[in-house]
Structures are given as structure tokens and as C-alpha cells.
Design a protein around this motif. Structure first.
Motif, PDB file in Angstrom:
ATOM      1  N   LEU A 105       0.956  -1.242  -0.046  1.00 46.44           N
ATOM      2  CA  LEU A 105       0.029  -0.028   0.028  1.00 46.44           C
ATOM      3  C   LEU A 105       0.937   1.270   0.222  1.00 46.44           C
ATOM      4  CD1 LEU A 105      -2.995   1.047  -0.022  1.00 46.44           C
ATOM      5  CD2 LEU A 105      -2.935   0.987   2.754  1.00 46.44           C
ATOM      6  N   ILE A 106       1.907   1.161   0.843  1.00 44.40           N
ATOM      7  CA  ILE A 106       2.600   2.360   0.914  1.00 44.40           C
ATOM      8  C   ILE A 106       3.582   2.533  -0.327  1.00 44.40           C
ATOM      9  CG2 ILE A 106       4.589   3.495   2.195  1.00 44.40           C
ATOM     10  CD1 ILE A 106       2.191   3.872   3.430  1.00 44.40           C
ATOM     11  N   LEU A 107       4.065   1.667  -0.878  1.00 41.82           N
ATOM     12  CA  LEU A 107       5.168   1.650  -2.187  1.00 41.82           C
ATOM     13  C   LEU A 107       4.451   2.248  -3.365  1.00 41.82           C
ATOM     14  CD1 LEU A 107       7.661  -1.457  -1.568  1.00 41.82           C
ATOM     15  CD2 LEU A 107       7.883   1.041  -0.918  1.00 41.82           C
ATOM     16  N   SER A 108       3.118   1.495  -3.517  1.00 41.03           N
ATOM     17  CA  SER A 108       2.353   1.749  -4.839  1.00 41.03           C
ATOM     18  C   SER A 108       2.055   3.186  -4.569  1.00 41.03           C
ATOM     19  CB  SER A 108       1.405   0.819  -4.841  1.00 41.03           C
ATOM     20  OG  SER A 108       0.704   1.035  -3.714  1.00 41.03           O
ATOM     21  N   SER A 109       1.668   3.620  -3.642  1.00 43.97           N
ATOM     22  CA  SER A 109       1.127   5.141  -3.381  1.00 43.97           C
ATOM     23  C   SER A 109       2.334   6.053  -3.467  1.00 43.97           C
ATOM     24  CB  SER A 109       0.543   5.289  -2.086  1.00 43.97           C
ATOM     25  OG  SER A 109      -0.676   4.583  -2.000  1.00 43.97           O
ATOM     26  N   LEU A 110       3.552   5.533  -2.853  1.00 45.22           N
ATOM     27  CA  LEU A 110       4.752   6.419  -2.759  1.00 45.22           C
ATOM     28  C   LEU A 110       5.248   6.813  -4.190  1.00 45.22           C
ATOM     29  CD1 LEU A 110       6.677   7.832  -1.159  1.00 45.22           C
ATOM     30  CD2 LEU A 110       8.159   5.501  -1.234  1.00 45.22           C
ATOM     31  N   ALA A 111       5.223   5.879  -4.969  1.00 49.04           N
ATOM     32  CA  ALA A 111       5.641   6.088  -6.730  1.00 49.04           C
ATOM     33  C   ALA A 111       4.707   7.410  -7.112  1.00 49.04           C
ATOM     34  CB  ALA A 111       5.365   4.749  -7.387  1.00 49.04           C
ATOM     35  N   SER A 112       3.502   7.353  -6.841  1.00 50.36           N
ATOM     36  CA  SER A 112       2.683   8.324  -7.528  1.00 50.36           C
ATOM     37  C   SER A 112       2.937   9.770  -6.762  1.00 50.36           C
ATOM     38  CB  SER A 112       1.131   8.025  -7.138  1.00 50.36           C
ATOM     39  OG  SER A 112       0.403   9.188  -7.824  1.00 50.36           O
ATOM     40  N   SER A 113       3.165   9.722  -5.532  1.00 50.00           N
ATOM     41  CA  SER A 113       3.462  11.075  -4.717  1.00 50.00           C
ATOM     42  C   SER A 113       4.776  11.509  -5.220  1.00 50.00           C
ATOM     43  CB  SER A 113       3.382  10.692  -3.223  1.00 50.00           C
ATOM     44  OG  SER A 113       2.099  10.343  -2.887  1.00 50.00           O
ATOM     45  N   LEU A 114       5.727  10.648  -5.113  1.00 49.27           N
ATOM     46  CA  LEU A 114       7.181  10.994  -5.536  1.00 49.27           C
ATOM     47  C   LEU A 114       7.161  11.719  -7.116  1.00 49.27           C
ATOM     48  CD1 LEU A 114       9.666   8.456  -4.089  1.00 49.27           C
ATOM     49  CD2 LEU A 114       9.114  10.675  -3.325  1.00 49.27           C
ATOM     50  N   THR A 115       6.425  11.145  -7.933  1.00 50.56           N
ATOM     51  CA  THR A 115       6.175  11.523  -9.213  1.00 50.56           C
ATOM     52  C   THR A 115       5.755  12.967  -9.243  1.00 50.56           C
ATOM     53  OG1 THR A 115       6.013   9.582 -10.224  1.00 50.56           O
ATOM     54  CG2 THR A 115       5.201  11.285 -11.572  1.00 50.56           C
ATOM     55  N   ASN A 116       4.504  13.403  -8.344  1.00 50.28           N
ATOM     56  CA  ASN A 116       3.945  14.681  -8.211  1.00 50.28           C
ATOM     57  C   ASN A 116       5.011  15.459  -7.638  1.00 50.28           C
ATOM     58  OD1 ASN A 116       1.604  13.698  -9.231  1.00 50.28           O
ATOM     59  ND2 ASN A 116       0.916  13.216  -7.029  1.00 50.28           N
ATOM     60  N   LEU A 117       5.846  14.944  -6.797  1.00 54.85           N
ATOM     61  CA  LEU A 117       6.911  16.033  -5.969  1.00 54.85           C
ATOM     62  C   LEU A 117       7.877  16.247  -6.917  1.00 54.85           C
ATOM     63  CD1 LEU A 117       8.048  17.096  -3.697  1.00 54.85           C
ATOM     64  CD2 LEU A 117       9.157  14.972  -2.687  1.00 54.85           C
ATOM     65  N   VAL A 118       8.559  15.272  -7.739  1.00 52.21           N
ATOM     66  CA  VAL A 118       9.586  15.636  -8.559  1.00 52.21           C
ATOM     67  C   VAL A 118       9.278  16.775  -9.699  1.00 52.21           C
ATOM     68  CG1 VAL A 118      11.187  14.696 -10.077  1.00 52.21           C
ATOM     69  CG2 VAL A 118      10.730  13.515  -8.059  1.00 52.21           C
ATOM     70  N   LEU A 119       7.880  16.527 -10.267  1.00 51.07           N
ATOM     71  CA  LEU A 119       7.633  17.419 -11.395  1.00 51.07           C
ATOM     72  C   LEU A 119       7.295  18.723 -10.882  1.00 51.07           C
ATOM     73  CD1 LEU A 119       4.944  15.059 -13.260  1.00 51.07           C
ATOM     74  CD2 LEU A 119       7.264  15.808 -14.036  1.00 51.07           C
ATOM     75  N   GLY A 120       6.571  18.850  -9.857  1.00 48.61           N
ATOM     76  CA  GLY A 120       6.370  20.240  -9.115  1.00 48.61           C
ATOM     77  C   GLY A 120       7.629  20.887  -8.579  1.00 48.61           C
ATOM     78  N   PHE A 121       8.651  20.050  -7.959  1.00 45.69           N
ATOM     79  CA  PHE A 121       9.490  20.724  -7.343  1.00 45.69           C
ATOM     80  C   PHE A 121      10.797  21.187  -8.564  1.00 45.69           C
ATOM     81  CE2 PHE A 121      13.747  20.954  -5.451  1.00 45.69           C
ATOM     82  CZ  PHE A 121      13.796  21.973  -4.399  1.00 45.69           C
ATOM     83  N   THR A 122      10.693  20.636  -9.666  1.00 44.09           N
ATOM     84  CA  THR A 122      11.680  20.781 -10.845  1.00 44.09           C
ATOM     85  C   THR A 122      11.167  22.160 -11.546  1.00 44.09           C
ATOM     86  OG1 THR A 122      11.932  18.418 -11.376  1.00 44.09           O
ATOM     87  CG2 THR A 122      12.390  20.217 -13.162  1.00 44.09           C
ATOM     88  N   ILE A 123       9.693  22.153 -11.627  1.00 45.31           N
ATOM     89  CA  ILE A 123       9.214  23.478 -12.359  1.00 45.31           C
ATOM     90  C   ILE A 123       9.560  24.847 -11.208  1.00 45.31           C
ATOM     91  CG2 ILE A 123       7.340  24.784 -13.171  1.00 45.31           C
ATOM     92  CD1 ILE A 123       5.998  21.780 -13.802  1.00 45.31           C
ATOM     93  N   SER A 124       9.392  24.319  -9.987  1.00 52.17           N
ATOM     94  CA  SER A 124       9.755  25.501  -9.077  1.00 52.17           C
ATOM     95  C   SER A 124      10.994  25.825  -9.050  1.00 52.17           C
ATOM     96  CB  SER A 124       9.262  24.875  -7.532  1.00 52.17           C
ATOM     97  OG  SER A 124       7.900  24.871  -7.565  1.00 52.17           O
ATOM     98  N   LEU A 125      12.101  24.828  -9.187  1.00 49.85           N
ATOM     99  CA  LEU A 125      13.446  25.016  -8.920  1.00 49.85           C
ATOM    100  C   LEU A 125      13.898  25.851 -10.173  1.00 49.85           C
ATOM    101  CD1 LEU A 125      16.252  24.710  -7.476  1.00 49.85           C
ATOM    102  CD2 LEU A 125      16.262  22.563  -8.703  1.00 49.85           C
ATOM    103  N   THR A 126      13.442  25.418 -11.559  1.00 52.85           N
ATOM    104  CA  THR A 126      13.689  25.949 -12.786  1.00 52.85           C
ATOM    105  C   THR A 126      13.265  27.871 -12.539  1.00 52.85           C
ATOM    106  OG1 THR A 126      13.730  24.031 -13.806  1.00 52.85           O
ATOM    107  CG2 THR A 126      13.626  25.975 -15.141  1.00 52.85           C
TER     108      THR A 126
END
Length: 266
Positions: A64-85
């Protein structure tokens, strides 16, 4: 023999000092206090730390955690990459050019102080209940602190550095890329560390209030069942994500600014 014995004892003491890192000591003390308080209170809403860790391990084994974590990390990486740039670009422009600062500065500070979650309905209307809305919330949480800290770092660059660059014939582009940005980056990294922490907050809030996916979905479902052990277990997973993200930024800081004395880093 007399000379080597004190050296050996010093080596042993040094090894013993670094054997348990201070953050781990603080974590163990906090967990012990949590365990004692929870068992003393005997309240349903505050389960012991051991029960929460056991529940987290159980949820991880169930997938339950690992499957949900993959989706959450994708959202985090995309959002923070845009914010950083965007944050580094706008921050450098605002710090370097007064007209850009005059045009954007008041809005950056206003949006930094505004509660970012109030924009969630706007993003929901624009992008629908999908990943784009969650990523937009992550950007709203993390962008403006990076912009403002980077602008402050650029303004703090000593004038003699830019004057020296001009004396050597550097044009504006070379001055920005080879003098201003490297000199401002150590101070700007402080804002990036704050930004990644806020990005994790935006990730979980976006998943809970816009699209029930990722760790936000697990947290919402556990809260609906009044399952305090599962709620705290998911929150513990979110904290681990935040610690890992900040640790990654700190590692990048050491790699980029390793030439600086330790006392000069933010």
C-alpha cells in the motif's frame, strides 16, 4: 609505547563519538518520549510509536505504501523541478535588474504570504482532478520562497566581483553565468532547502484535497476510518520523504559548493 597509547585512546574516543550520529540520537529520544507518553495516556488517538512503526511496516509489506509512494514522488519531482527552474530564473532576474524586481517583487512577496491551498479550487477548475492540479499546488507551495531567497542572494553578491568581471571584458551573459550565479548559489541553497520542504507539504495537501491519489489517498481513507495508527504511519512515511528530499538537496549543496569553507555555507 607511551606515545602510541594516548593516540590509540584518542582514536577509540573519536570512533565512539561518530558511531551514533546526533540526528539519530534525537530521533531515538523523541520516539522514547512518544512511547512513554502514549502508553501513559492510553488514548485511542495517540497510539505508541512502536505500534505506528509496526503498522507502517505492515502497510509497506502489503504494497500500500510503496504503490502510493511512486505516485506521490512523481508529483513531487515534477512540481519541484518546475519550481526550481522558474525560481532560480526569476530570482536571478529580480536580484540583478531593478525593473524586473519592481514589476514582480510585490507579487512574489504577496503570494509567499498567501495560503497556497486556497488556489486548489482554481487549479481544480483549470486542470481537473488530475496530476496537473497537484503539480500546480506543489509549485505554489515551493516557488516563491526560492524566488525571494535567490533574489536576495544575487543582491548580496559583492560589487567588486562584478566590477572585476567587467574589467576583464565579460559581457552581461558571461557576468551572470560565471560570476553572479556562482557567487549567489551558496546563499540561494538555503531557500532551495526550504522550498523542497514546502513542496512535500504541497504534494500531500494536493493529493488530499484535489485528487485522492498517492499517500494523500491513504491518509484520507485512514482518517475516514478514524484509524489513528494508519494516519500516523502515513505521516511518518511523509516525514521520511521530506527528510530524504532535504538530504538530497544538502548532498547537492556539498557537491556544488564544496569549494567553500564549511562556515561559509548556509
Amino acid at each position: 609505547m607511551t606515545a602510541t597509547a594516548p593516540a590509540a585512546r584518542t582514536t577509540v574516543r573519536t570512533i565512539q563519538r561518530v558511531a551514533v550520529p546526533p540526528p539519530l540520537i534525537g530521533l531515538l529520544v523523541g520516539a522514547a518520549v512518544w512511547e512513554v507518553v502514549a502508553r501513559s495516556a492510553d488514548a485511542d488517538f495517540l497510539p505508541p510509536a512502536s505500534a505506528v512503526v509496526a503498522r507502517l511496516w505492515e502497510m509497506t509489506l502489503d504494497g500500500l505504501i510503496l504503490s502510493s509512494l511512486a505516485s506521490s514522488l512523481t508529483n513531487l519531482v515534477l512540481g519541484f523541478t518546475i519550481s526550481l527552474t522558474l525560481g532560480l530564473t526569476l530570482g536571478v532576474l529580480m536580484g540583478r535588474y531593478r525593473r524586473v524586481d519592481a514589476a514582480l517583487g510585490v507579487y512574489m512577496y504577496a503570494l509567499l504570504t498567501a495560503p497556497s491551498l486556497v488556489f486548489a479550487p482554481v487549479f481544480f477548475s483549470l486542470f481537473g482532478p488530475g496530476r496537473a492540479s497537484i503539480v500546480a499546488v506543489v509549485v505554489m507551495y515551493s516557488l516563491f520562497i526560492i524566488v525571494i531567497s535567490t533574489a536576495s542572494a544575487v543582491r548580496a553578491v559583492p560589487e567588486h566581483l562584478t566590477e572585476m568581471g567587467l574589467l576583464y571584458g565579460a559581457n552581461e551573459r558571461q557576468l551572470l553565468l560565471k560570476v553572479v550565479v556562482p557567487a549567489a548559489l551558496p546563499l540561494a541553497m538555503a531557500g532551495i532547502r526550504l522550498g523542497v520542504g514546502r513542496a512535500v507539504t504541497g504534494m500531500i495537501n494536493g493529493e488530499m484535497f484535489i485528487a485522492v491519489v498517492g499517500l494523500g489517498r491513504v491518509l484520507t481513507q485512514a482518517g475516514g476510518r478514524f484509524d489513528s495508527e494508519s494516519v500516523l504511519a502515513v505521516l511518518l512515511a511523509v516525514v521520511l520523504v521530506a527528510v530524504g528530499a532535504v538530504g538530497l538537496v544538502q548532498w547537492a549543496d556539498r557537491r556544488i559548493n564544496g569549494w567553500l569553507p564549511r562556515t561559509a555555507r548556509q
